[in-house]
Design a protein around this motif. Structure first.
Motif, PDB file in Angstrom:
ATOM      1  N   THR A  39     113.204 136.687 -13.947  1.00 54.81           N
ATOM      2  CA  THR A  39     113.943 135.445 -13.770  1.00 54.81           C
ATOM      3  C   THR A  39     115.446 135.695 -13.759  1.00 54.81           C
ATOM      4  O   THR A  39     115.935 136.647 -14.369  1.00 54.81           O
ATOM      5  CB  THR A  39     113.615 134.427 -14.883  1.00 54.81           C
ATOM      6  OG1 THR A  39     114.007 134.985 -16.132  1.00 54.81           O
ATOM      7  CG2 THR A  39     112.121 134.096 -14.907  1.00 54.81           C
ATOM      8  N   GLU A  40     116.155 134.814 -13.060  1.00 57.24           N
ATOM      9  CA  GLU A  40     117.623 134.901 -13.002  1.00 57.24           C
ATOM     10  C   GLU A  40     118.261 134.750 -14.373  1.00 57.24           C
ATOM     11  O   GLU A  40     119.215 135.441 -14.712  1.00 57.24           O
ATOM     12  CB  GLU A  40     118.169 133.787 -12.096  1.00 57.24           C
ATOM     13  CG  GLU A  40     118.431 134.209 -10.679  1.00 57.24           C
ATOM     14  CD  GLU A  40     119.008 133.063  -9.874  1.00 57.24           C
ATOM     15  OE1 GLU A  40     120.042 132.502 -10.288  1.00 57.24           O
ATOM     16  OE2 GLU A  40     118.410 132.746  -8.840  1.00 57.24           O
ATOM     17  N   GLU A  41     117.733 133.833 -15.152  1.00 60.18           N
ATOM     18  CA  GLU A  41     118.350 133.523 -16.436  1.00 60.18           C
ATOM     19  C   GLU A  41     118.163 134.629 -17.481  1.00 60.18           C
ATOM     20  O   GLU A  41     118.857 134.654 -18.492  1.00 60.18           O
ATOM     21  CB  GLU A  41     117.837 132.183 -16.980  1.00 60.18           C
ATOM     22  CG  GLU A  41     116.362 132.119 -17.224  1.00 60.18           C
ATOM     23  CD  GLU A  41     115.540 131.661 -16.029  1.00 60.18           C
ATOM     24  OE1 GLU A  41     114.333 131.453 -16.223  1.00 60.18           O
ATOM     25  OE2 GLU A  41     116.084 131.513 -14.920  1.00 60.18           O
ATOM     26  N   GLY A  57     115.435 128.206 -18.101  1.00 60.10           N
ATOM     27  CA  GLY A  57     115.499 128.173 -16.645  1.00 60.10           C
ATOM     28  C   GLY A  57     116.446 127.088 -16.175  1.00 60.10           C
ATOM     29  O   GLY A  57     116.642 126.071 -16.847  1.00 60.10           O
ATOM     30  N   THR A  58     117.026 127.291 -15.010  1.00 59.08           N
ATOM     31  CA  THR A  58     117.996 126.329 -14.490  1.00 59.08           C
ATOM     32  C   THR A  58     117.423 125.480 -13.365  1.00 59.08           C
ATOM     33  O   THR A  58     118.072 124.558 -12.912  1.00 59.08           O
ATOM     34  CB  THR A  58     119.248 127.066 -13.974  1.00 59.08           C
ATOM     35  OG1 THR A  58     118.840 127.993 -12.970  1.00 59.08           O
ATOM     36  CG2 THR A  58     119.944 127.797 -15.094  1.00 59.08           C
ATOM     37  N   GLY A  59     116.218 125.783 -12.939  1.00 55.63           N
ATOM     38  CA  GLY A  59     115.623 125.055 -11.821  1.00 55.63           C
ATOM     39  C   GLY A  59     114.846 123.827 -12.257  1.00 55.63           C
ATOM     40  O   GLY A  59     114.854 123.428 -13.429  1.00 55.63           O
ATOM     41  N   ARG A  60     114.146 123.253 -11.296  1.00 60.47           N
ATOM     42  CA  ARG A  60     113.367 122.035 -11.561  1.00 60.47           C
ATOM     43  C   ARG A  60     112.154 122.280 -12.436  1.00 60.47           C
ATOM     44  O   ARG A  60     111.579 121.353 -12.973  1.00 60.47           O
ATOM     45  CB  ARG A  60     112.900 121.430 -10.241  1.00 60.47           C
ATOM     46  CG  ARG A  60     114.014 120.851  -9.438  1.00 60.47           C
ATOM     47  CD  ARG A  60     113.473 120.186  -8.219  1.00 60.47           C
ATOM     48  NE  ARG A  60     114.545 119.467  -7.550  1.00 60.47           N
ATOM     49  CZ  ARG A  60     114.346 118.709  -6.520  1.00 60.47           C
ATOM     50  NH1 ARG A  60     113.138 118.549  -6.019  1.00 60.47           N
ATOM     51  NH2 ARG A  60     115.361 118.080  -5.967  1.00 60.47           N
ATOM     52  N   PRO A 107     112.500 124.573 -18.653  1.00 59.99           N
ATOM     53  CA  PRO A 107     113.053 125.737 -19.334  1.00 59.99           C
ATOM     54  C   PRO A 107     112.276 127.025 -19.079  1.00 59.99           C
ATOM     55  O   PRO A 107     112.814 128.101 -19.215  1.00 59.99           O
ATOM     56  CB  PRO A 107     113.002 125.351 -20.808  1.00 59.99           C
ATOM     57  CG  PRO A 107     111.986 124.291 -20.904  1.00 59.99           C
ATOM     58  CD  PRO A 107     111.997 123.579 -19.584  1.00 59.99           C
ATOM     59  N   PRO A 139     121.390 128.362 -22.619  1.00 54.50           N
ATOM     60  CA  PRO A 139     121.330 127.777 -21.275  1.00 54.50           C
ATOM     61  C   PRO A 139     121.462 128.873 -20.214  1.00 54.50           C
ATOM     62  O   PRO A 139     122.391 129.691 -20.273  1.00 54.50           O
ATOM     63  CB  PRO A 139     122.520 126.823 -21.234  1.00 54.50           C
ATOM     64  CG  PRO A 139     122.815 126.516 -22.673  1.00 54.50           C
ATOM     65  CD  PRO A 139     122.461 127.770 -23.424  1.00 54.50           C
ATOM     66  N   GLY A 140     120.555 128.899 -19.282  1.00 52.97           N
ATOM     67  CA  GLY A 140     120.528 129.944 -18.271  1.00 52.97           C
ATOM     68  C   GLY A 140     121.672 129.911 -17.285  1.00 52.97           C
ATOM     69  O   GLY A 140     121.859 130.844 -16.510  1.00 52.97           O
ATOM     70  N   SER A 141     122.467 128.866 -17.317  1.00 55.51           N
ATOM     71  CA  SER A 141     123.557 128.731 -16.353  1.00 55.51           C
ATOM     72  C   SER A 141     124.916 129.175 -16.897  1.00 55.51           C
ATOM     73  O   SER A 141     125.924 129.047 -16.211  1.00 55.51           O
ATOM     74  CB  SER A 141     123.655 127.270 -15.905  1.00 55.51           C
ATOM     75  OG  SER A 141     123.910 126.447 -17.029  1.00 55.51           O
TER      76      SER A 141
END
Length: 158
Positions: A17-19, A117-120, A123, A146-148
């Motif tokens: 995952t990106e986060e 997670g930052t997507g729809r 988490p 927070p992943g962002s």
């Protein structure tokens, strides 16, 4: 006789995952600033080709080599940030199950660091599992980042 204070170990679950990189950087910065260390856990999912034993073994070997390469690359990032080499764990099975086993088996692990997670999709399944189903049975605190968050924001809070 004085007891030596044991370093805090910040456990990060390594996935695709990106986060995850936010959790990794947060943990490394916290380790640097508190005299702690980082531990990285990568879980290889269980195989689905039970009837093809030789092929499955080859796939497992490839997955393990990829996991080792990933952990080595991330370990370098941790060393660059925290100044210490992280402890590396590779397990096979379900991520949530292997995470709980590791926490039970390794009393030195002090804090679990996860990034949301930052997507729809919310988490993320691991956070839902840990914070939901397992929250009452964990022996360590969980930090959900927070992943962002940017590197600058991470520096400010660590």
């Amino acid at each position: 006789m004085s007891q030596e204070k044991q370093a805090r170990i910040f456990l990060v679950v390594v996935d695709e995952t990106e986060e995850m990189s936010v959790a990794l950087h947060y943990a490394a910065r916290r380790a640097r600033n508190s005299g702690g260390r980082v531990a990285l856990l990568h879980v290889i999912p269980p195989g689905e080709l039970q009837q093809w034993g030789a092929i499955e073994e080859l796939m497992k070997q490839e997955q393990r080599e990829e996991a080792e390469q990933l952990l080595q690359r991330l370990a370098k990032e941790v060393v660059d940030i925290s100044g210490t080499m992280p402890t590396l764990y590779i397990r096979e099975g379900q991520a949530s199950e292997q995470l709980m086993k590791l926490i039970q088996e390794e009393p030195s692990i002090s804090i679990l660091v996860l990034a949301a997670g930052t997507g729809r999709g919310g988490p993320g399944p691991l956070i839902n599992y840990v914070v939901g189903q397992m929250s009452g049975s964990l022996r360590i605190p969980v930090t959900v980042v927070p992943g962002s968050l940017s590197d600058r924001q991470l520096d400010a809070i660590t």
